[in-house]
Structure formats: structure tokens, C-alpha cells
Write a protein that holds these residues in place. Structure first.
Motif, mmCIF file in Angstrom:
data_model
loop_
_atom_site.group_PDB
_atom_site.id
_atom_site.type_symbol
_atom_site.label_atom_id
_atom_site.label_comp_id
_atom_site.label_asym_id
_atom_site.label_seq_id
_atom_site.Cartn_x
_atom_site.Cartn_y
_atom_site.Cartn_z
ATOM 1 N N UNK A 18 8.119 55.730 -38.264
ATOM 2 C CA UNK A 18 8.116 54.874 -37.074
ATOM 3 C C UNK A 18 8.991 53.660 -37.350
ATOM 4 N N UNK A 19 9.800 53.306 -36.379
ATOM 5 C CA UNK A 19 10.676 52.146 -36.507
ATOM 6 C C UNK A 19 10.615 51.362 -35.203
ATOM 7 N N UNK A 20 10.168 50.118 -35.291
ATOM 8 C CA UNK A 20 10.069 49.238 -34.128
ATOM 9 C C UNK A 20 11.169 48.194 -34.212
ATOM 10 N N UNK A 21 11.973 48.106 -33.170
ATOM 11 C CA UNK A 21 13.083 47.155 -33.118
ATOM 12 C C UNK A 21 12.923 46.337 -31.846
ATOM 13 N N UNK A 22 12.803 45.019 -31.974
ATOM 14 C CA UNK A 22 12.583 44.193 -30.802
ATOM 15 C C UNK A 22 13.007 42.761 -31.081
ATOM 16 N N UNK A 23 13.237 41.971 -30.032
ATOM 17 C CA UNK A 23 13.544 40.575 -30.254
ATOM 18 C C UNK A 23 12.415 39.877 -31.013
ATOM 19 N N UNK A 24 12.790 38.967 -31.877
ATOM 20 C CA UNK A 24 11.791 38.306 -32.726
ATOM 21 C C UNK A 24 10.707 37.626 -31.904
ATOM 22 N N UNK A 25 11.082 37.054 -30.748
ATOM 23 C CA UNK A 25 10.104 36.308 -29.963
ATOM 24 C C UNK A 25 9.502 37.098 -28.801
ATOM 25 N N UNK A 26 9.808 38.395 -28.717
ATOM 26 C CA UNK A 26 9.256 39.196 -27.621
ATOM 27 C C UNK A 26 7.757 39.385 -27.777
ATOM 28 N N UNK A 27 6.972 39.206 -26.726
ATOM 29 C CA UNK A 27 5.544 39.501 -26.841
ATOM 30 C C UNK A 27 5.303 40.968 -27.176
ATOM 31 N N UNK A 28 4.658 41.191 -28.295
ATOM 32 C CA UNK A 28 4.315 42.564 -28.702
ATOM 33 C C UNK A 28 3.032 42.496 -29.494
ATOM 34 N N UNK A 29 3.088 42.020 -30.738
ATOM 35 C CA UNK A 29 1.852 41.754 -31.455
ATOM 36 C C UNK A 29 1.118 40.642 -30.713
ATOM 37 N N UNK A 30 -0.105 40.940 -30.323
ATOM 38 C CA UNK A 30 -0.841 39.972 -29.532
ATOM 39 C C UNK A 30 -0.600 40.098 -28.042
ATOM 40 N N UNK A 31 0.185 41.127 -27.624
ATOM 41 C CA UNK A 31 0.387 41.303 -26.176
ATOM 42 C C UNK A 31 -0.979 41.498 -25.522
ATOM 43 N N UNK A 32 -1.215 40.747 -24.484
ATOM 44 C CA UNK A 32 -2.479 40.882 -23.781
ATOM 45 C C UNK A 32 -3.478 39.824 -24.147
#
Length: 259
Positions: free
Chosen positions: A245-259
Motif C-alpha cells: 500500500x502506498x498513500x501519496x497526498x498533500x502534507x496538510x490534506x485532511x486524512x489522518x483524523x478526517x472526521x
């Protein structure tokens, strides 16, 4: 290494099949793979869009093939892989990329047609393409290959009012896991890339996204090159190595903690 153990070099190099290759991330991944030396078979419903991708690549015709395909149709998917095998002799990579989206609505306002279209394309289409890839990869010599499923952060954490898309991407996660397990016996490595907000390739502004508290926020993006670099990295691993699995996203994008 003995002569008996040496694998023959395919005349067309490494062979990739990319679904949804006529636009968006599928087009970007196809161009990146071609630039990295792969030969690529492009699948998608619109022949003109596939031909536009080929024109943008500017590579010799022998390295690229366009196969108009509705990946929701088992017979068309089988014909796609037959065409690739006839042209190139084998399949080394399937990038299971084709997708579908629907307007974000509460579940009570989600049309059955939207649910069917999204699930049929992402889940059924992904299954049908993986099934044919398994059939080819397990029978070819040298045996094996690689499948990369295009997941999303929504394969792990949802956005509000996205029942069909979230359910479909969660199903992709399960598909990735079981195919990775079942592929071991045939030398087939299966992984998943989950990419966050990619800047619109046409330069249009990034639209605001609804957050869990109902507010609308314009989130950070990354250029499409960060995504294609990751796909080529996963595709280029040696046969004994898998990027699960490889997750690529902007550093400040809501993901961990989304919700």
C-alpha cells in the motif's frame, strides 16, 4: 546464473495494461510508464480519447496499443487481454485505474443508477480486469506479473455524502488484499496506491470539499507528477518485492483524523 535460469527479454520490453487510459490519472500514468520505457495497452470506452493519449506520448507505434473497452463487460475485458497478448505476447503490469464518480448526496437522495454505475465500474470492472490478468500472468513464461489497484483515501476513511464511492473504494481494498494473497502461488504481486488531492491537470481551481462538520474548505493539492512517480516506482519493483500500500497526498490534506 545458468542459461536455463535466464528469463528471455520480451521483444517489446515490459508490458502494461492501463484502464481508464484516455483521461485523468490513467492518461498521466500511461504517459509516465511509456516515458519509463514500458510498452502500454490503453483501455477505455472512448477511442478518440485513447488516441489522444497516444498522440501526446509521441512514441513509436510498436510500443502502444489502444483497445476501446467497457470494463464492466466480461467479454470486452477478455477481448482486451487477448488483444494485448496477441500484440505483445505477455502482460507484466495491470494498472486497475478506471473509475466513476457521482454527485455527493445523502444516502436518501442517492439514485440507484448512481450506485450501480459507480460499483459496476470500480468494483466489477476491477474484478474482471484482475481475473483476466491472473489468467494471463499465471500461464505465461516467465510466470507472474504485477497488479496495482487505484484506491483512494476513501478506501480507508470516508468523506460526507459519498456512499457509493466510499463503498466501492472499500471493496477495492478488500480486492487488493485477497488478490495479493492469492497471487503468491503464481508470482503475481498486487498492491494499491491511494492518492489524495491532485491538482486539476487543466489548471482549473481546486473546488472546495465538504468537511465532516459540514463546512466547505479548499484543500491542498499535489501536482500529478507526484502520483505518476509513485506509480512508476511501484511498477518498477523487482518480482520478489511488492509495495503493498502506498498513500501519496498533500502534507496538510485532511486524512489522518478526517472526521
Amino acid at each position: 546464473m545458468t542459461a536455463q535460469a535466464q528469463a528471455p527479454v520480451p521483444p517489446h520490453g515490459r508490458i502494461a495494461v492501463v484502464t481508464g487510459g484516455g483521461s485523468g490519472l490513467g492518461r498521466a500514468a500511461s504517459l509516465a510508464l511509456l516515458d519509463a520505457g514500458w510498452s502500454v495497452a490503453l483501455a477505455g470506452r472512448r477511442k478518440d480519447a485513447l488516441q489522444e493519449t497516444i498522440a501526446r506520448a509521441g512514441v513509436e507505434p510498436a510500443r502502444v496499443l489502444a483497445v476501446p473497452t467497457d470494463i464492466r463487460d466480461p467479454e470486452e475485458v477478455a477481448a482486451l487481454f487477448d488483444a494485448v497478448r496477441d500484440r505483445f505476447g505477455r502482460v507484466d503490469l495491470l494498472f486497475n485505474n478506471a473509475g466513476a464518480a457521482a454527485p455527493r448526496r445523502p444516502i436518501t437522495e442517492t439514485p440507484f443508477e448512481d450506485w450501480n454505475r459507480v460499483l459496476d465500474t470500480i468494483v466489477t470492472g476491477g474484478f474482471l480486469c484482475a481475473r483476466e490478468a491472473f489468467r494471463v500472468m499465471s500461464a505465461q513464461s516467465p510466470q507472474g506479473g504485477r497488479i496495482i489497484n487505484n484506491g483512494a483515501p476513501s478506501a480507508h476513511v470516508p468523506r460526507p455524502n459519498s456512499v457509493a464511492y466510499t463503498a466501492a473504494k472499500h471493496a477495492v481494498l478488500g480486492l487488493t488484499r485477497v488478490l495479493s494473497l492469492d497471487g503468491r502461488a503464481y508470482g503475481i504481486a498486487v498492491g494499491q496506491i491511494d492518492v489524495g488531492n491532485v491538482a486539476p491537470v487543466d489548471g482549473s481551481p481546486q473546488p472546495a470539499a465538504m468537511q465532516a462538520d459540514g463546512t466547505m474548505t479548499v484543500e491542498a493539492t499535489i501536482p500529478v507528477e507526484r502520483f505518476t512517480e509513485a506509480v512508476v516506482l511501484m511498477a518498477s519493483m523487482p518480482p520478489d518485492t511488492n509495495v503493498q500500500f502506498l498513500t501519496v497526498l498533500p502534507t496538510t490534506m485532511p486524512y489522518l483524523g478526517r472526521g
